[in-house]
Enzyme design. Sequence first.
Site, short mmCIF file in Angstrom:
data_model
loop_
_atom_site.label_atom_id
_atom_site.label_comp_id
_atom_site.label_asym_id
_atom_site.label_seq_id
_atom_site.Cartn_x
_atom_site.Cartn_y
_atom_site.Cartn_z
N GLY A 37 0.77 -1.11 -0.05
CA GLY A 37 -0.13 -0.07 -0.04
C GLY A 37 0.81 1.24 -0.04
O GLY A 37 1.92 1.44 0.62
N SER A 38 0.35 2.17 -0.94
CA SER A 38 1.30 3.43 -0.83
C SER A 38 1.12 4.19 0.29
O SER A 38 -0.01 4.19 0.84
CB SER A 38 0.58 4.25 -2.22
OG SER A 38 1.05 5.67 -2.00
N SER A 39 2.18 5.15 0.91
CA SER A 39 2.18 5.74 1.80
C SER A 39 1.41 7.16 1.41
O SER A 39 1.73 8.43 2.23
CB SER A 39 3.46 5.85 2.62
OG SER A 39 4.27 6.32 1.86
N SER A 73 3.61 7.79 -4.95
CA SER A 73 2.92 6.75 -5.37
C SER A 73 1.30 6.91 -5.38
O SER A 73 0.85 7.77 -4.67
CB SER A 73 3.15 5.63 -4.61
OG SER A 73 3.05 5.87 -3.13
N VAL A 74 0.37 5.94 -5.76
CA VAL A 74 -0.97 6.11 -5.78
C VAL A 74 -1.35 5.77 -4.40
O VAL A 74 -0.90 4.74 -3.81
CB VAL A 74 -1.33 4.95 -6.69
CG1 VAL A 74 -2.93 5.15 -6.76
CG2 VAL A 74 -0.80 5.19 -8.22
#
Length: 299
Positions: A135-137, A285-286
């Site tokens: 998961g993106s931060s 990032s997404v």
Amino acid sequence: MHFPTLATPFIFGATALAASLTQVSNYNNNAKAKPGMWVYKPDTVKSDALVIAIHSCQSSAQKYFANSKIPWHQGSDRKGYITVWPSSTTECWDVSSKASLSHDGGGDSNAIANMIKYAITTYKTDPKKVYVTGGSSGGDKDADELFGMMSNVLAATYPDLITAVSLYSGVPAGCFVSSSGASAAWNNTCSGGQSKASGEAWGNVVRNMYPGYTGSRPRMQFWHGSVDGTLSPNNYQETVKQWTNVFNVSTTPTSSKPDTPEKNYRTDDFGSNVEGIWAVGVGHSVPSHLDVSEAWFGL
């Protein structure tokens, strides 16, 4: 006179949230790589599914778990599934060396596979419900690139263990291969979007990571921002080419949904096993979309 009555649910509520991230010191790891294994078991286990949450570069299981923008422990509490949080002993996950790009090669991917096996046995989870994510931060400077890569590498090296993957801001499996054999080596050609090949060539990269394997493959969902300045957006299309070839389907979407799951995103399905989500105007990032990833997993 009513104070004790009010205090009671507060105490019970605190007790109900006693679960914490716990290290597993011995997970029967026979790989040369020795990343740490951490597990979050919610107070109420309501699901026999297992989610593997891969942290970003320059992070750890503990930091990743504590990051308020990473929602997987919240999903675990809400839906009652167990999560495993591998913790790298180096700055980034090894997605470059032959050891990690090979089934049972002794690298980081091998060690994470051992965590999965341990968790299935120890926590009695369903081996047909093993899901991998990174998961993106939510920020371009958080060095989240190698979690997406490791998710892809695990899908290629251990398709027999993994049911589905939802990865963010990655590259095709094997794209970051190191010519020197070094682990966690940066590859400017790949990151810059200059590593291009046919779908068959990319598919062969996946197949060669586990030669002779003829079983099922994990369902693949991948997200990428259109203005990613760390990992070129070109890697999105190369990833589409790779996994559509592995599943022997066309690179032409069977359905395309604009403004899904939110405005300026587009969700493309390539049959039932491959899904790409293109985030227009989003960099690296997404942001994580827990509900969408959970839905892909069937949670």
